[in-house]
Design a protein around this motif. Sequence first.
Motif, PDB file in Angstrom:
ATOM      1  N   LYS A   1       0.911  -1.205  -0.132  1.00 45.79           N
ATOM      2  CA  LYS A   1      -0.058  -0.219  -0.108  1.00 45.79           C
ATOM      3  C   LYS A   1       0.777   1.302  -0.177  1.00 45.79           C
ATOM      4  N   LYS A   2       2.024   1.173   0.707  1.00 43.68           N
ATOM      5  CA  LYS A   2       2.899   2.546   0.754  1.00 43.68           C
ATOM      6  C   LYS A   2       3.529   2.540  -0.614  1.00 43.68           C
TER       7      LYS A   2
ATOM      8  N   ASN B   1      -0.723   3.061  -4.069  1.00 42.31           N
ATOM      9  CA  ASN B   1      -1.796   3.468  -3.080  1.00 42.31           C
ATOM     10  C   ASN B   1      -3.118   2.827  -3.591  1.00 42.31           C
TER      11      ASN B   1
END
Length: 364
Positions: free
Chosen positions: A222-223, A226
Amino acid sequence: MVRVLQIVDSMDAGGIQAFLMNLYRNINRNEIQFDFLIFRNTKQWYEDEINELGGKIYKAPGRKKGIIKCYKYLNVFFKKHPEYNVVHYNASSLSFILPLKIAKKSGVQNRIIHCHSSSFMGNPIHKYLHNLHKKQISEIANVYLSCSEPATEWMYGNTPIHNKVIMVKNGINCDEYLYSENIRAEYRKKLNINNSYVVGHVGRFSKVKNHSFLIDIFCEIKKLQNNAVLLLVGDGELRKEIEELTVKKGISSTVIFLGNRNDVSKLMQAMDVFVMPSFYEGFPVTIVEAEANGLPIIMSDTITSEVCVNSNIIIKSLNESSKTWAKEALKNNNRIKTNKNIKDSGLDIKSTVTQLCNIYRDKD
């Protein structure tokens, strides 16, 4: 007609069960019919389908109900059902071999033991029993099957029958999983993930599947990506714990818990990468399914490399960080749009059906 008694812990959704149902759907049921002896008294995930296919399900009391109760049930069962001359015992360990012992005592001539796992994470007493029963298995069963080399070592290593083991591949219906742009678009729309990078996993929520590390990997993905979402297919005793973990990590809005599904082949079309950080597996059907769909895969090195057929598989150590796993998962984005490799490797269900039906007929 040969009636084969499949003995298995349950017929709820799971890897062994998926294998048995793949087999059952594809055998010639005019020649060979399956019935199932299980150790659960609840309604089973596959129960209705088994009934529709002409099979019967017998529900024996499990060990938790008391070993004496279980012993009495099995004694009566085999006396009442002399029609079963072939029993196929599907097991992850040898901690519980009472069904085979009583089958032998009752005169069942052909007793097949089939190993579907390569390790054990349970009660130490069960591990002790597994090792104890290794010494007896050659006297109790007379056909020995395994799904992989690690599974063979786990169940039959250092026994007189080690060189008698027959390898049976966990075949699937390859064409059902063949990549389809149309199904992908349909399912991504259904799940409202049209513009998402979809990380997928199929497996029971149990300790061996290592869902907590999967969540850590997804947090790192997710980092870097996104728009990533995580699709989790399956159910099990740890589901609530993992749901709570996603809330704690602040990612619950991007993790979709789908439960047990009968459309896994279509859900895989919607995925972009398949991640499997299991502590161990026998020969995971879900990896074969993902390969047949052409999905890029990242999996732990504790899973046998025998399952690796496609070139777009990355194998990682569980000792490596979740960040490393995430970077590798995002790098691995080459989807293969053919299942020729799977068929050529004998992982199509037709090959498995031929092999096992020959074993059943030889032992009739």
